[in-house]
Design a protein around this motif. Structure first.
Motif, PDB file in Angstrom:
ATOM      1  N   ALA A   1       0.987  -1.254  -0.099  1.00 34.82           N
ATOM      2  CA  ALA A   1      -0.002   0.078   0.081  1.00 34.82           C
ATOM      3  C   ALA A   1       0.999   1.086   0.043  1.00 34.82           C
ATOM      4  O   ALA A   1       0.566   2.159  -0.684  1.00 34.82           O
ATOM      5  CB  ALA A   1      -0.899  -0.028   1.304  1.00 34.82           C
ATOM      6  N   ARG A   2       1.935   1.195   0.791  1.00 38.68           N
ATOM      7  CA  ARG A   2       2.781   2.431   1.047  1.00 38.68           C
ATOM      8  C   ARG A   2       3.212   2.568  -0.354  1.00 38.68           C
ATOM      9  O   ARG A   2       3.563   4.015  -0.755  1.00 38.68           O
ATOM     10  CB  ARG A   2       3.963   2.112   1.994  1.00 38.68           C
ATOM     11  N   THR A   3       3.955   1.639  -1.223  1.00 34.40           N
ATOM     12  CA  THR A   3       4.421   2.051  -2.490  1.00 34.40           C
ATOM     13  C   THR A   3       3.512   2.670  -3.613  1.00 34.40           C
ATOM     14  O   THR A   3       3.895   3.420  -4.382  1.00 34.40           O
ATOM     15  CB  THR A   3       4.880   0.568  -3.258  1.00 34.40           C
ATOM     16  N   HIS A   4       1.982   2.679  -3.277  1.00 35.25           N
ATOM     17  CA  HIS A   4       1.088   3.434  -3.832  1.00 35.25           C
ATOM     18  C   HIS A   4       0.604   4.717  -3.104  1.00 35.25           C
ATOM     19  O   HIS A   4      -0.202   5.499  -3.593  1.00 35.25           O
ATOM     20  CB  HIS A   4      -0.214   2.516  -4.148  1.00 35.25           C
ATOM     21  N   GLY A   5       1.400   5.076  -2.081  1.00 34.67           N
ATOM     22  CA  GLY A   5       0.953   6.322  -1.517  1.00 34.67           C
ATOM     23  C   GLY A   5      -0.311   6.343  -0.594  1.00 34.67           C
ATOM     24  O   GLY A   5      -0.793   7.034   0.024  1.00 34.67           O
ATOM     25  N   VAL A   6      -0.658   4.972  -0.328  1.00 36.00           N
ATOM     26  CA  VAL A   6      -1.730   4.528   0.520  1.00 36.00           C
ATOM     27  C   VAL A   6      -1.292   4.208   1.924  1.00 36.00           C
ATOM     28  O   VAL A   6      -0.299   3.305   2.207  1.00 36.00           O
ATOM     29  CB  VAL A   6      -2.561   3.355  -0.217  1.00 36.00           C
ATOM     30  N   GLY A   7      -1.989   4.893   2.885  1.00 33.92           N
ATOM     31  CA  GLY A   7      -1.711   4.433   4.264  1.00 33.92           C
ATOM     32  C   GLY A   7      -2.575   3.352   4.775  1.00 33.92           C
ATOM     33  O   GLY A   7      -3.802   3.074   4.192  1.00 33.92           O
ATOM     34  N   LEU A   8      -1.997   2.664   5.757  1.00 34.50           N
ATOM     35  CA  LEU A   8      -2.930   1.659   6.501  1.00 34.50           C
ATOM     36  C   LEU A   8      -2.759   1.813   7.950  1.00 34.50           C
ATOM     37  O   LEU A   8      -1.939   2.185   8.448  1.00 34.50           O
ATOM     38  CB  LEU A   8      -2.291   0.200   6.398  1.00 34.50           C
ATOM     39  N   GLY A   9      -3.950   1.731   8.350  1.00 31.76           N
ATOM     40  CA  GLY A   9      -4.105   1.751  10.095  1.00 31.76           C
ATOM     41  C   GLY A   9      -4.736   0.403  10.589  1.00 31.76           C
ATOM     42  O   GLY A   9      -5.558  -0.046  10.205  1.00 31.76           O
ATOM     43  N   TRP A  10      -3.754   0.094  11.629  1.00 29.36           N
ATOM     44  CA  TRP A  10      -4.053  -1.282  12.482  1.00 29.36           C
ATOM     45  C   TRP A  10      -5.081  -0.884  13.537  1.00 29.36           C
ATOM     46  O   TRP A  10      -4.251  -0.458  14.342  1.00 29.36           O
ATOM     47  CB  TRP A  10      -3.014  -2.142  12.477  1.00 29.36           C
ATOM     48  N   VAL A  11      -6.537  -1.099  13.519  1.00 26.79           N
ATOM     49  CA  VAL A  11      -7.042  -0.880  14.627  1.00 26.79           C
ATOM     50  C   VAL A  11      -7.149  -2.115  15.722  1.00 26.79           C
ATOM     51  O   VAL A  11      -7.925  -3.051  15.166  1.00 26.79           O
ATOM     52  CB  VAL A  11      -8.668  -0.740  14.380  1.00 26.79           C
ATOM     53  N   SER A  12      -6.903  -1.972  16.584  1.00 30.22           N
ATOM     54  CA  SER A  12      -6.492  -3.527  17.572  1.00 30.22           C
ATOM     55  C   SER A  12      -7.519  -3.134  18.865  1.00 30.22           C
ATOM     56  O   SER A  12      -7.662  -4.156  19.772  1.00 30.22           O
ATOM     57  CB  SER A  12      -5.111  -3.732  17.998  1.00 30.22           C
ATOM     58  N   ILE A  13      -8.244  -1.985  19.318  1.00 31.42           N
ATOM     59  CA  ILE A  13      -8.879  -1.752  20.169  1.00 31.42           C
ATOM     60  C   ILE A  13     -10.380  -1.992  20.059  1.00 31.42           C
ATOM     61  O   ILE A  13     -11.346  -1.293  19.925  1.00 31.42           O
ATOM     62  CB  ILE A  13      -8.577  -0.390  20.684  1.00 31.42           C
ATOM     63  N   LEU A  14     -10.580  -3.543  19.695  1.00 31.68           N
ATOM     64  CA  LEU A  14     -11.838  -3.956  19.345  1.00 31.68           C
ATOM     65  C   LEU A  14     -11.894  -5.329  20.137  1.00 31.68           C
ATOM     66  O   LEU A  14     -11.079  -5.943  20.491  1.00 31.68           O
ATOM     67  CB  LEU A  14     -11.732  -4.386  17.889  1.00 31.68           C
ATOM     68  N   ASN A  15     -13.169  -5.701  20.452  1.00 31.52           N
ATOM     69  CA  ASN A  15     -13.631  -6.971  20.924  1.00 31.52           C
ATOM     70  C   ASN A  15     -13.773  -8.106  20.012  1.00 31.52           C
ATOM     71  O   ASN A  15     -14.287  -7.857  19.023  1.00 31.52           O
ATOM     72  CB  ASN A  15     -14.788  -6.877  21.651  1.00 31.52           C
ATOM     73  N   PRO A  16     -12.602  -9.065  19.617  1.00 35.13           N
ATOM     74  CA  PRO A  16     -12.676  -9.924  18.763  1.00 35.13           C
ATOM     75  C   PRO A  16     -14.097 -10.738  18.289  1.00 35.13           C
ATOM     76  O   PRO A  16     -14.537 -10.942  17.260  1.00 35.13           O
ATOM     77  CB  PRO A  16     -11.615 -10.692  19.242  1.00 35.13           C
ATOM     78  N   GLY A  17     -14.699 -10.957  19.354  1.00 33.57           N
ATOM     79  CA  GLY A  17     -16.035 -11.718  19.356  1.00 33.57           C
ATOM     80  C   GLY A  17     -17.072 -10.962  18.742  1.00 33.57           C
ATOM     81  O   GLY A  17     -17.815 -11.233  17.935  1.00 33.57           O
ATOM     82  N   VAL A  18     -17.056  -9.327  19.049  1.00 32.24           N
ATOM     83  CA  VAL A  18     -17.778  -8.716  18.486  1.00 32.24           C
ATOM     84  C   VAL A  18     -17.692  -8.560  16.876  1.00 32.24           C
ATOM     85  O   VAL A  18     -18.870  -8.488  16.343  1.00 32.24           O
ATOM     86  CB  VAL A  18     -17.963  -7.443  19.389  1.00 32.24           C
ATOM     87  N   VAL A  19     -16.634  -8.355  16.543  1.00 30.52           N
ATOM     88  CA  VAL A  19     -16.259  -8.122  15.132  1.00 30.52           C
ATOM     89  C   VAL A  19     -16.530  -9.175  14.495  1.00 30.52           C
ATOM     90  O   VAL A  19     -16.933  -9.355  13.442  1.00 30.52           O
ATOM     91  CB  VAL A  19     -14.644  -7.674  15.046  1.00 30.52           C
ATOM     92  N   LYS A  20     -16.299 -10.452  15.045  1.00 25.41           N
ATOM     93  CA  LYS A  20     -16.449 -11.418  14.333  1.00 25.41           C
ATOM     94  C   LYS A  20     -17.940 -11.845  13.890  1.00 25.41           C
ATOM     95  O   LYS A  20     -18.397 -12.254  13.001  1.00 25.41           O
ATOM     96  CB  LYS A  20     -15.847 -12.820  15.098  1.00 25.41           C
ATOM     97  N   GLY A  21     -18.753 -11.444  15.215  1.00 26.80           N
ATOM     98  CA  GLY A  21     -20.004 -11.510  14.835  1.00 26.80           C
ATOM     99  C   GLY A  21     -20.817 -10.536  13.701  1.00 26.80           C
ATOM    100  O   GLY A  21     -21.525 -10.777  12.703  1.00 26.80           O
ATOM    101  N   ILE A  22     -20.220  -9.287  13.768  1.00 23.56           N
ATOM    102  CA  ILE A  22     -20.586  -8.412  12.676  1.00 23.56           C
ATOM    103  C   ILE A  22     -20.169  -8.738  11.106  1.00 23.56           C
ATOM    104  O   ILE A  22     -21.116  -8.707  10.529  1.00 23.56           O
ATOM    105  CB  ILE A  22     -19.618  -6.850  12.940  1.00 23.56           C
ATOM    106  N   CYS A  23     -19.213  -9.641  11.186  1.00 19.07           N
ATOM    107  CA  CYS A  23     -18.628 -10.028   9.740  1.00 19.07           C
ATOM    108  C   CYS A  23     -19.211 -11.264   9.443  1.00 19.07           C
ATOM    109  O   CYS A  23     -19.070 -11.644   8.340  1.00 19.07           O
ATOM    110  CB  CYS A  23     -17.033 -10.016   9.749  1.00 19.07           C
ATOM    111  N   GLU A  24     -19.959 -12.024  10.417  1.00 17.87           N
ATOM    112  CA  GLU A  24     -20.643 -13.110  10.079  1.00 17.87           C
ATOM    113  C   GLU A  24     -19.740 -14.131   9.278  1.00 17.87           C
ATOM    114  O   GLU A  24     -20.073 -14.602   8.342  1.00 17.87           O
ATOM    115  CB  GLU A  24     -21.742 -13.092   9.355  1.00 17.87           C
ATOM    116  N   VAL A  25     -18.546 -14.508   9.873  1.00 14.20           N
ATOM    117  CA  VAL A  25     -17.477 -15.470   9.598  1.00 14.20           C
ATOM    118  C   VAL A  25     -17.712 -16.786  10.250  1.00 14.20           C
ATOM    119  O   VAL A  25     -18.340 -17.117  11.103  1.00 14.20           O
ATOM    120  CB  VAL A  25     -16.243 -14.983   9.617  1.00 14.20           C
TER     121      VAL A  25
END
Length: 217
Positions: free
Chosen positions: A151-175
């Protein structure tokens, strides 16, 4: 018959200097421009991430493109709740500094990807996982880092969000149940460009030299 090996590329000093520069300019971005990325770019970046090494050639990474507005809103709500809880572990000046940090670009980033690891992948046949099954997780993190650099080679930034409840995100994404949450990634053009980490600029922490991080036995 074994296939003949291709002639490997030769990387010169200029390339090596640029590679180091790429690592120096890789940042965990929190402040995004809301304009969309070019068509096909995310697919190209994920294709590069798919070249990452993985234990047993298992390729256990799973990327969920979170495009739905309501699902994004649910992720943002979970972040805000988890962030309030995280603030309680600090006190005094450190608490004030934590409260001042911008720790997510969830409202601005045009691309959001929830990354999971399939702990029972249909490839790899378990090679290299008997004593260290967590290598599946490590492999998925390597794919994230490859995505980050690409991403950086294209001038695109990435942000890693870790302050999340894994179980909640898993439910939101229905995996599937056997997928485990690794990271929630925000991608977009950064509003600011710095060679120093934002947490260093804000006074939270300072990047240190190798020092005693290398030990000889």
């Amino acid at each position: 018959m074994q296939k003949m090996a291709a002639t490997p590329p030769r990387f010169d000093q200029q390339f090596r200097n640029q590679f180091r520069q790429l690592l120096e300019w890789r940042r965990d971005v929190r402040r995004f421009d809301t304009r969309p990325l070019p068509d096909g770019l995310v697919d190209e970046l994920l294709d590069i991430a798919n070249l990452s090494p993985s234990v047993g050639l298992s390729q256990p990474w799973r990327f969920i493109m979170v495009d739905d507005v309501e699902r994004r809103a649910q992720v943002t709500a979970d972040f805000e709740q988890c962030n309030r809880a995280a603030l309680e572990q600090f006190s005094g000046a450190r608490a004030a500094r934590y409260a001042s940090l911008k720790l997510a670009g969830l409202r601005e980033a045009p691309v959001q990807i929830a990354t999971f690891v399939d702990v029972n992948p249909d490839q790899g046949h378990g090679l290299g996982q008997t004593t260290m099954p967590e290598t599946l997780h490590y492999s998925s993190v390597l794919a994230i880092y490859s995505l980050w650099l690409a991403a950086r080679t294209h001038g695109v930034g990435l942000g890693w969000v870790s302050i999340l409840n894994p179980g909640v995100v898993k439910g939101i994404c229905e995996v599937p149940d056997h997928w485990q949450f690794i990271a929630y990634l925000c991608l977009g053009y950064p509003l600011e460009e710095h060679t120093e980490p934002e947490l260093q600029l804000s006074g939270w922490e300072t990047r240190r030299s190798l020092g005693n991080k290398v030990i000889r036995r």
